[in-house]
Enzyme design. Sequence first.
Site, short mmCIF file in Angstrom:
data_model
loop_
_atom_site.label_atom_id
_atom_site.label_comp_id
_atom_site.label_asym_id
_atom_site.label_seq_id
_atom_site.Cartn_x
_atom_site.Cartn_y
_atom_site.Cartn_z
N ARG A 140 85.11 138.12 13.56
CA ARG A 140 86.33 137.55 14.12
C ARG A 140 86.22 137.54 15.65
NH1 ARG A 140 88.20 141.60 10.35
NH2 ARG A 140 89.31 140.71 8.55
N LYS A 166 90.04 144.74 12.30
CA LYS A 166 91.51 144.80 12.34
C LYS A 166 92.00 146.18 11.93
CE LYS A 166 92.95 140.01 11.53
NZ LYS A 166 93.70 139.12 10.60
N ARG A 223 83.44 131.28 10.95
CA ARG A 223 83.54 132.39 10.00
C ARG A 223 83.59 131.87 8.57
NH1 ARG A 223 85.26 137.96 9.31
NH2 ARG A 223 87.28 138.04 8.26
N TYR A 256 87.98 131.99 2.08
CA TYR A 256 87.04 131.53 3.10
C TYR A 256 85.85 130.75 2.52
CZ TYR A 256 89.25 134.45 6.68
OH TYR A 256 90.14 135.00 7.58
#
Length: 287
Positions: A140, A166, A223, A256
Amino acid sequence: MALPLSASWTDALDDYALDLRAANRTPATIRARREQLQHLARRIGVGPWEVTADALLIFVGSQEWMQETRRNRYACFREFWRWGKRTGRIKHNPAKRLPRVNASAPNPDPVPEHVYVESMRRADDRTSLIMRLAHDAGLRRGEIAQIHSDDLRPDLLGWSLLVHGKGRKLRIVPLTPRLALDLRALPEGFAFPGAIDGHLSPRRVYELVDDVMPNPWTLHNLRHSFATNAHEASNGDVLTLRNLMGHASADTTGRYVRLSDARGRSVVYAAAGLAPPERPAAHLVAV
């Protein structure tokens, strides 16, 4: 029209940021919350404790936000005014009447290979390294911003990177030999030095890539490229991919991944008792 930030909003945001730090929220989260609330504060026309539910609904209804942006802003507003009510600053939470916004439908959108190659040609060394960290390691923008020389880890098979993800979650991501070599060649310290906390901000990392990639492609789409290519190369090993991408749930990882035409065709052929078609030797994913 954007208005100057009033003293009442400044005080409220400072106190709220202090509460978030006490709750061990990450600097990136605190910065994002402050920016989201400042955007509201400069347009709502009243102080934080005079905002009504009707005024807030009128404001959010006038914004042309994407679905995920709207969902994230509503979560921010609910959290801020819950804090205000909990600490006695306001009696009624004006964000309580905000409608629920469902998560957007999965729409994996990896960058076409020719777009990636052309963008890399336009990028300088710093930006191309940022792009490769997203495309080849799935990082990220906030994770790329924080890379430090101390995060490089040798093992029996090569080099890996300790990624600061995160929510302060750490994970180890193996590096390709070229990525490892280029990161190790940088001076000690942050890989991408900057004025905020010693490194580039996540926003600046995003902007550097945005300057060289054509619309609608972004760093986040790179990503998606990593997830799609890794899923195909691993024959659908979602659990390993989930760990590499730093997701808590495999369902999130699935959002994703764009399944390749070749994989779908192989399933249809197998269901009919036929041998799978031969696959081209080109790039792993046809996009």
